[in-house]
Motif scaffolding. Structure first.
Motif, short mmCIF file in Angstrom:
data_model
loop_
_atom_site.label_atom_id
_atom_site.label_comp_id
_atom_site.label_asym_id
_atom_site.label_seq_id
_atom_site.Cartn_x
_atom_site.Cartn_y
_atom_site.Cartn_z
N ILE A 194 119.25 0.13 32.66
CA ILE A 194 119.11 0.76 32.30
C ILE A 194 119.11 1.26 30.65
CG2 ILE A 194 120.68 3.02 33.07
CD1 ILE A 194 120.77 2.01 35.22
N ASP A 195 118.54 1.93 30.09
CA ASP A 195 118.97 1.97 28.57
C ASP A 195 120.24 3.01 28.07
OD1 ASP A 195 118.29 4.22 25.83
OD2 ASP A 195 117.60 2.60 25.66
N GLU A 196 121.04 2.86 26.88
CA GLU A 196 122.15 2.63 27.32
C GLU A 196 122.62 4.32 26.55
OE1 GLU A 196 121.27 0.03 22.83
OE2 GLU A 196 120.34 0.68 25.35
N HIS A 197 121.72 4.90 26.33
CA HIS A 197 121.50 6.61 25.72
C HIS A 197 120.80 6.98 27.28
CE1 HIS A 197 122.19 5.23 21.88
NE2 HIS A 197 121.18 4.19 21.76
N HIS A 198 120.30 6.78 27.97
CA HIS A 198 120.37 7.27 29.23
C HIS A 198 118.91 8.13 28.98
CE1 HIS A 198 123.60 5.60 31.08
NE2 HIS A 198 124.23 6.07 30.40
N GLN A 199 118.19 8.26 28.23
CA GLN A 199 117.08 9.22 27.05
C GLN A 199 115.78 8.74 27.93
OE1 GLN A 199 118.60 7.30 24.88
NE2 GLN A 199 117.57 6.28 23.42
N HIS A 200 115.42 7.68 28.48
CA HIS A 200 114.42 6.77 29.54
C HIS A 200 114.64 6.25 30.69
CE1 HIS A 200 111.81 7.04 25.82
NE2 HIS A 200 113.04 7.21 24.98
N LYS A 201 113.86 6.33 31.54
CA LYS A 201 114.11 5.48 32.47
C LYS A 201 114.13 4.07 32.73
CE LYS A 201 110.33 8.44 34.75
NZ LYS A 201 108.78 8.19 35.43
N ASP A 202 113.58 3.38 31.62
CA ASP A 202 114.54 2.03 31.53
C ASP A 202 114.52 1.61 30.33
OD1 ASP A 202 111.65 0.51 34.05
OD2 ASP A 202 111.70 1.34 31.26
N VAL A 203 114.60 0.61 29.95
CA VAL A 203 114.54 0.23 28.54
C VAL A 203 112.78 -0.60 27.94
CG1 VAL A 203 114.78 -2.54 27.49
CG2 VAL A 203 116.19 -0.84 28.07
N TYR A 204 111.85 -0.72 29.19
CA TYR A 204 110.76 -1.11 29.25
C TYR A 204 109.59 0.30 28.68
CZ TYR A 204 106.04 -1.23 31.26
OH TYR A 204 104.59 -1.21 31.11
N GLN A 205 109.85 1.32 29.36
CA GLN A 205 109.57 2.54 28.25
C GLN A 205 109.32 2.40 27.30
OE1 GLN A 205 107.09 4.66 29.77
NE2 GLN A 205 107.19 3.87 31.62
N HIS A 206 111.20 1.99 26.52
CA HIS A 206 111.48 2.38 25.39
C HIS A 206 110.85 1.65 24.78
CE1 HIS A 206 114.42 2.19 21.86
NE2 HIS A 206 113.87 0.44 21.79
N SER A 207 110.82 0.80 25.24
CA SER A 207 110.23 -0.27 24.15
C SER A 207 108.33 -0.08 24.09
CB SER A 207 110.41 -1.80 24.90
OG SER A 207 111.08 -2.11 24.45
N LEU A 208 108.25 0.74 24.67
CA LEU A 208 106.50 1.28 24.37
C LEU A 208 106.35 2.02 23.52
CD1 LEU A 208 105.07 0.62 28.37
CD2 LEU A 208 104.88 -0.90 26.16
N THR A 209 107.45 2.93 24.09
CA THR A 209 107.41 3.97 22.82
C THR A 209 108.38 3.60 21.67
OG1 THR A 209 108.58 4.98 24.21
CG2 THR A 209 108.83 6.33 21.98
N VAL A 210 108.63 2.64 21.51
CA VAL A 210 109.09 2.30 20.02
C VAL A 210 107.84 1.21 19.56
CG1 VAL A 210 110.31 0.23 18.50
CG2 VAL A 210 111.44 1.71 20.42
N LEU A 211 106.82 0.64 20.34
CA LEU A 211 105.62 -0.33 19.87
C LEU A 211 104.70 0.85 19.01
CD1 LEU A 211 102.97 -2.43 19.89
CD2 LEU A 211 102.82 -1.81 22.07
N GLU A 212 104.46 2.32 20.16
CA GLU A 212 103.54 3.18 19.20
C GLU A 212 103.73 3.99 18.50
OE1 GLU A 212 101.65 5.35 23.86
OE2 GLU A 212 103.51 5.63 22.71
N GLN A 213 105.32 3.46 18.32
CA GLN A 213 106.03 4.49 16.63
C GLN A 213 105.95 3.08 15.46
OE1 GLN A 213 109.20 7.98 18.26
NE2 GLN A 213 109.81 5.87 17.65
N ALA A 214 105.92 2.34 15.89
CA ALA A 214 105.69 1.23 14.62
C ALA A 214 104.15 0.90 14.40
CB ALA A 214 105.80 -0.17 15.41
N ILE A 215 103.78 1.32 15.32
CA ILE A 215 102.22 1.42 14.62
C ILE A 215 102.10 2.63 14.32
CG2 ILE A 215 100.02 1.90 16.29
CD1 ILE A 215 100.82 0.57 17.91
N ASP A 216 101.95 4.33 14.63
CA ASP A 216 102.23 4.65 14.11
C ASP A 216 103.24 5.15 12.00
OD1 ASP A 216 101.63 7.82 13.14
OD2 ASP A 216 104.32 7.54 13.06
N LEU A 217 104.05 4.35 12.10
CA LEU A 217 104.96 3.49 10.47
C LEU A 217 103.43 2.38 9.65
CD1 LEU A 217 107.85 3.59 12.19
CD2 LEU A 217 106.72 5.22 10.51
#
Length: 486
Positions: free
Chosen positions: A257-280
């Motif tokens: 469970i993501d410690e900030h509770h902003q995602h369903k789980d760390v898996y979804q958080h990591s996919l978002t980080v991947l997308e944002q890294a690509i944007d950068l």
């Protein structure tokens, strides 16, 4: 003429335009094969890409001519010919910057234990096309007449961006399980949607990917990650169970469970980080292309969280030292996938460093801490900047803006100190030769210890003048019981 038929005609017209663009190479080659009494077809991905308007300089052909005959036809025309794939019926050639692969019609059979087929040559283009991986790759163009051969409605599938197999998916994937991973790659690379029966077969047969060598799996995974939409490809791998075999640490993150509770789980958080890294990737470097190291690091940066999850009193969740555990896990997985030593080292180091910035707070770091951040990142500093910024996925706009401002401040401090002190080449203020001369030492471990001590001082205090450096060196020597010459 219905809508699909009109689309088909327009696609054919566009493909012919693309083919004319690469003439005279294709036309010359077709003429040589026709003169020798053989048919030549542009086939597979080359036709698909021509229809998509993105034809590459690497072209694939198929023919009824046998490999030895192909070599004779190419002789005296091609600038180079190679036969590394001749046991599979493929002859390679180069002509005016175009790379060509010409393969004899195939009608292979598979033992369905390994991946390599028992190669047997066929006599018809239809028999060749039915053994190909997907219908969008099972089209051909007869080059003498520029006519299409499309027995499996690949053109219609291409218009719908649908991914299906010429034979049943079960037959296709049993013959070559790597095709399941190729399906995920095409989803990421070409924005295709797999047919329901393809997804079902992938779920049922995902364990079969274990028959494929790590090198081949790695090549497909890398192409997937370098695609325009790698998140979709990763999600298909996870949803079908392929990732459980190929990259189990990624679906494993769904347990945390993501410690900030902003995602369903760390898996979804990591996919978002991947997308944002690509944007950068190209925001500050528009000339750069897809960055495999950055994308791997973004995907894997939190894989250590499930192993370090701890439920705290009061309902909180912590993941202490997950960056240390994650770096070790990333190194182990990437080695198993036969990535190069440099890729393994760079990705694992980024995973290890990605959390360091969160100690920065509101700029309380000393200049010494900033120097150490830069020195530890080394050549990875630009990628680390992107990864850390991408790792901010909070929905709280005020908090997100605060984190970005803090990192802006850190980058500004790095730039200032770098300009003043040349951080790119942090070295002790005395080199090894001076250390040996001042302390009267011969080359050995003590010189290395002295050098390291002076480097630590350099990181802590910045540049020292020569007399200060000598005094510090002599003080250290005295603590070590070393008596320098007078």
């Amino acid at each position: 003429m219905n809508h699909i038929a009109a689309q088909r005609t327009e696609a054919q017209r566009n493909a012919v335009t693309e083919l004319l663009r690469i003439s005279p190479v294709a036309d010359e080659l077709a003429a040589r094969f026709a003169k020798a009494g053989h048919r030549l077809y542009l086939v597979g991905g080359s036709v698909r890409d021509a229809l998509l308007g993105r034809l590459s300089p690497d072209l694939d052909f198929t023919t009824d001519a046998r490999p030895e005959r192909i070599q004779k036809i190419l002789s005296g025309w091609a600038e180079a010919v190679w036969d590394t794939g001749i046991e599979f019926g493929t002859v390679g050639a180069a002509k005016r910057g175009t790379q060509l692969e010409i393969t004899t019609f195939r009608s292979d059979t598979y033992d369905r234990v390994g991946r390599n087929p028992e190669v047997s040559f066929g006599d018809t283009i239809e028999g060749d096309l039915v053994r190909r991986d997907f219908t969008v790759n099972a089209m051909a163009i007869e080059l003498s007449t520029k006519t299409f051969v499309d027995p499996h409605d690949g053109l219609e599938a291409l218009a719908r961006r649908s991914l299906d197999t010429p034979a049943t998916p079960q037959e296709s994937f049993a013959d070559d399980p790597l095709r399941m991973l190729r399906a995920a790659r095409f989803v990421a690379q070409l924005d295709f949607t797999p047919a329901p029966r393809v997804v079902e077969a992938m779920r049922d047969m995902s364990a079969e990917i274990g028959r494929i060598t790590a090198e081949r799996v790695q090549a497909e995974l890398s192409k997937l990650l370098l695609g325009v939409a790698p998140r979709r490809g990763i999600e298909l791998m996870v949803d079908t169970g392929l990732a459980d075999v190929v990259l189990p640490e990624v679906p494993g993150m769904r347990l945390a469970i993501d410690e900030h509770h902003q995602h369903k789980d760390v898996y979804q958080h990591s996919l978002t980080v991947l997308e944002q890294a690509i944007d950068l990737e190209t925001r500050h470097e528009p000339a750069s292309g897809p960055d495999l190291v950055l994308r791997l690091a973004a995907l894997l940066h939190d894989i250590g969280k499930p192993a370090t999850r701890k439920f705290e009193p009061g309902g909180g969740v912590s993941f202490h030292h997950h960056e240390v555990v994650g770096a070790k896990m990333a190194r182990k997985r990437l080695r198993a996938l036969r990535y190069s030593k440099d890729v393994v080292q760079d990705v694992s180091q980024l995973v290890y460093l990605h959390l360091r910035f969160h100690g920065y707070g509101k700029g309380e770091w000393t200049d010494s801490a900033v120097r150490r951040y830069v020195t530890d990142a080394g050549d990875l500093l630009t990628r680390l900047h992107k990864l850390v910024r991408a790792d901010c996925t909070t929905r709280n706009k005020r908090k997100a803006a605060g984190l970005q401002r803090a990192y802006d401040d850190l980058e500004a401090r790095i730039a200032r100190i770098a300009e003043e002190e040349d951080l790119a080449r942090v070295r002790p203020d005395l080199d090894g030769n001076e250390i040996m001369r001042i302390l009267g030492l011969k080359p050995g471990p003590l010189v290395g210890k002295a050098w390291k001590h002076l480097k630590e001082l350099r990181l802590d205090r910045g540049p020292l003048d020569h007399d200060e450096a000598v005094a510090e060196l002599r003080a250290w020597a005295a603590e070590q019981g070393i008596e320098p010459p007078t």
